[in-house]
Structures are given as C-alpha cells and as structure tokens.
Design an enzyme around this catalytic site. Structure first.
Site, short mmCIF file in Angstrom:
data_model
loop_
_atom_site.label_atom_id
_atom_site.label_comp_id
_atom_site.label_asym_id
_atom_site.label_seq_id
_atom_site.Cartn_x
_atom_site.Cartn_y
_atom_site.Cartn_z
N GLU A 82 -7.29 -2.70 7.03
CA GLU A 82 -6.38 -3.84 5.99
C GLU A 82 -6.50 -4.48 6.03
O GLU A 82 -6.62 -5.31 3.85
CB GLU A 82 -4.65 -3.44 7.07
N HIS A 96 0.92 6.66 -0.67
CA HIS A 96 0.37 6.00 -1.68
C HIS A 96 -0.36 7.82 -1.15
O HIS A 96 -0.86 7.84 -2.12
CB HIS A 96 -0.08 4.93 -1.22
N GLU A 145 -0.65 -2.66 -1.06
CA GLU A 145 -1.57 -2.79 0.39
C GLU A 145 -1.98 -3.93 1.14
O GLU A 145 -1.86 -4.36 2.32
CB GLU A 145 -3.26 -1.78 0.70
N THR A 187 -4.49 6.96 7.53
CA THR A 187 -3.85 5.53 7.72
C THR A 187 -2.20 5.79 8.48
O THR A 187 -1.81 4.98 9.01
CB THR A 187 -3.65 4.23 7.14
N TRP A 220 8.73 -5.00 1.21
CA TRP A 220 8.80 -5.59 1.73
C TRP A 220 7.68 -6.87 1.51
O TRP A 220 7.44 -6.31 0.80
CB TRP A 220 8.98 -4.84 3.48
N ASP A 278 4.14 2.91 4.05
CA ASP A 278 3.71 3.07 2.78
C ASP A 278 2.78 3.55 2.18
O ASP A 278 1.91 4.25 1.63
CB ASP A 278 3.36 0.86 2.72
N GLU A 279 2.07 4.25 3.40
CA GLU A 279 0.52 4.64 3.55
C GLU A 279 1.01 6.43 3.23
O GLU A 279 0.26 6.60 2.27
CB GLU A 279 0.09 4.61 4.64
N GLU A 330 -5.08 7.65 2.88
CA GLU A 330 -3.73 7.41 3.02
C GLU A 330 -3.11 8.58 4.00
O GLU A 330 -2.40 7.81 4.79
CB GLU A 330 -3.25 7.86 1.54
N HIS A 347 -0.19 -5.22 4.24
CA HIS A 347 -0.50 -4.89 5.72
C HIS A 347 -1.48 -5.76 5.97
O HIS A 347 -0.90 -6.04 7.78
CB HIS A 347 -1.49 -3.83 6.01
#
Length: 396
Positions: free
Chosen positions: A138, A265, A176, A232, A95, A261-262, A229, A179
């Site tokens: 971020e 990761h 990242e 977050t 995205w 996403d976090e 991670e 974000h």
C-alpha cells in the site's frame, strides 16, 4: 498484493498476497529484477553501491494502442463523470487513519497504546509478516499513480487536469493513501516489527517501480486494476478475519475498513472494462486474454529489504499458507470477472476473438487443477528469517 499463467506453469505455494505465484524456488523470468543492489546479501555491501532501478528481464512494449483508440477514451470523458466519479467519496465523509488509532493529544494516549500492544502480543509472527507485506504494498502508492498516468488517452496531462480520468486517478490515489498510513501507524505502535527494515523495504520498492506490462494501454491497464482491486479486497478481508480470530477486534476493523474501500474501487474499474466490452468486445477480449497470458503480477513483485533477494516469494508463501491470498483466489477472481463481464455470452467475435474467449473461459478450472497437482507435490515447508520481525524465523 500477484500470479502467473502462460501455457501455464503454476506453483501455488509461491503466491503473493495479490496475484499469481512465481516459479518455485526462483524469481519469475517474466517479473524478476536483475537486482537493484543485490549482488550480496549483506547490508554493508549495499552501502557501497549507488541505487539503480531494477532491470526487467522481459521486453518492455510501449504505446501499443492505435491512435483512434486514444480518441475513443477521450470521448468517454462525460461517461466517466457520470459512472466512475460517483464511486469516490467526499473527503469530509471519508474515514481517516486517526479514527482507528490512539489519540496523541489525549491524556489517555499512553494507556491506549498499551492496550493496543497487549492485543498485538497475542498475534503470531507469520500474520505480522503478511500484514507488513500488505502495508508495504500500500505504501508504494506513488508507483501506482505513476503507472496509471502512463496510460494513453486517460493520463493526467498536467498534474491537475480537469478531465474525468485525471480527477479519478488523483482522487483514487488520495483515498488509497489512507490505507498505508493507517497500517504503518498501527504497526509502529504495536512494537512487534522492525520499522527501520520496513522503511528500507518501502524505499527500495518505490525506487524499483513496477512493470505490469500494460503497454500504455488503458485496455490492459484497467483489466489489471480490476483484478488487483479485487485481490486486495480479498487479502485485506482475510487479514480482518484472522485478526478477529486472534482476538484483536480493532485490527479486524482496520483491515475490514480498508477492504471495503478496495471493493468500491473494484466496482469502478470493473465498470470501465464492462463499458469497453460494450463498445469494443473483440478488442477488449483480446486484451483480457493477453493480460492473463502474461499473468497478473503483484504490484510489489520487486520487493526487497536490502538482504533477501527472494523476499517477495517468501512473503507470498506465508500469505498462501495462512489462506490470506492463494492460488485459488487467483482462479476465483478470474472466474468472477469473466462472469461480471459476461465473457462467455459474447457473440460476433473474430476468429482470434473466439480463441481468446475459449482460452479465458477455460482458464480458472485449469488453474485449479494445476494448483491441486502442485499441492500434492509440495515439499516440506522450510523456515526463513524476516528482517521485518527482527530476523525471527517463519515457516513458508
């Protein structure tokens, strides 16, 4: 988004949106800075001073890992290719911030912005304080890539190295980066925040850097990133939940997508530490205990806006009060990682290893007891102004 734990002196109401709380009413002696520019609290005074990096109070240890361990990490390059790089997504399948924002080239752009602002009107100031703090954290991404490239045996030696470790660091950074871009643009369009002061805070923070006390050791570094991670993931997940409660489904989607996403990761970093426990259980356990004794500091613990010397603590307190990131979350993360890495089941440890095992496994309930005690002694919450929202006051 951070915390603290030595023999353990905990003050949950001071918790950041991604770690443990500093000491009540003052900066943590372990993570504070002697002020980048902060001798006075007025912008005009700061104009007269050249920028200088913060001075950390604790002793900075470097390159604590023995040379043979460096070779061990280099030997894991093939393993990382097969087990870590698979957690990256191809750029064409990722995205992008524009997927969630008004389309500037469309005729309906102004109407889309108006709709975004109408939704944002219903969201309270304290939520925006936490969303801004998360976005600033971020946006300090250059610092985090720098930190990863201090780790012996896994750093990107050339800036474009083809080792698996270097490829991961660059691609992780690229993922990242979306974000902060997305949250920054949303906040800009919302009209609810003072972008000039937010931008100054970002510049101060990147200039100040961070010292998570990982000593150039990937053992400590990957334990730290595993924790952060997950922190977050929890923080962005809770901002998504609250945004939905406030009626902004689009913002909830934004925060939820970042949280996803976090989580991905987190899976990669925890898998690295899991491998270290397999190869070197004693050394990895000692590193985990060392990291927890130091306490996991939030990446943005040196946050400053040119005015508020306690900005990070104030932001953290609001996050704690809203339930976005709390002392309980800190304990839950540690408990989760202890279970994920099967720390209680480790055998064949040295005497120090067994002590570290007892310490780490007994820590989560200890943190929770201290939090409960601290909550019972909590004083009346005060209000402070935040430059990020035009100096409007928010309860801590």
């Amino acid at each position: 988004m951070a915390l603290k734990l030595n023999p353990i002196t905990f003050h949950p109401q001071k918790y950041p949106s991604s770690s443990l709380p500093p000491m009540a009413g003052s900066r943590s002696p372990k993570f504070s800075m002697a002020s980048t520019l902060h001798s006075g609290s007025k912008d005009v005074e700061n104009l007269k001073k050249p920028f200088s990096p913060p001075r950390e109070v604790h002793v900075q240890v470097t390159h604590s890992m023995p040379p043979q361990k460096i070779e061990m990490f280099k030997s894991l390059d093939g393993w990382a290719t097969e087990n870590i790089l698979v957690h990256l997504k191809p750029v064409e399948k990722c995205w992008q911030p524009q997927d969630f924002l008004p389309e500037p080239a469309s005729e309906g752009f102004e109407d889309q912005v108006k709709e975004l602002r109408e939704r944002a009107k219903e969201i309270p100031d304290d939520y925006f304080v936490v969303l801004v703090g998360d976005m600033i954290t971020e946006e300090a991404l250059p610092t985090y890539q720098t930190m990863l490239n201090t780790l012996d045996g896994v750093r990107d030696e050339t800036g474009a190295s083809l080792t698996s470790w270097a490829i991961w660091t660059r691609a992780w950074t690229a993922e990242e980066n979306r974000h902060g871009d997305l949250l920054n643009k949303y906040l800009y369009l919302s009209g609810r925040v003072d972008m000039k002061h937010i931008e100054k805070t970002i510049q101060y923070l990147i200039g100040s850097g961070m010292d998570p006390r990982t000593e150039n050791s990937p053992y400590l570094g990957f334990i730290y990133t595993s924790f952060q991670e997950r922190a977050t993931f929890i923080s962005h997940g809770n901002t998504a939940r609250l945004a939905k409660e406030y009626g902004d489904v689009k913002l909830a989607q934004i925060c939820g997508t970042i949280a996803s996403d976090e989580k991905r990761h987190e899976t990669a970093y925890t898998k690295i530490v899991e491998k270290l426990f397999e190869i070197d259980p004693n050394g990895t356990l000692l590193s985990l205990a060392d990291m927890m004794k130091k306490k996991i500091s939030m990446p943005a613990h040196l946050m400053y806006d040119g005015r508020d010397d306690n900005l990070f603590e104030h932001f953290s307190s609001v996050a704690q009060r809203l339930g976005i990131y709390t002392a309980k979350d800190y304990a839950d993360i540690l408990e989760f990682l202890v279970g994920r890495w099967k720390v209680e089941e480790l055998t064949g440890l040295s005497g120090d290893g067994r002590k570290a095992q007892d310490y780490v496994c007994g820590l989560p309930p200890r943190i929770r007891r201290l939090e409960e005690r601290s909550q019972s002694r909590a004083k009346q919450a005060r209000v402070v102004p935040f430059s990020w929202i035009f100096d409007r006051e928010v309860k801590l």
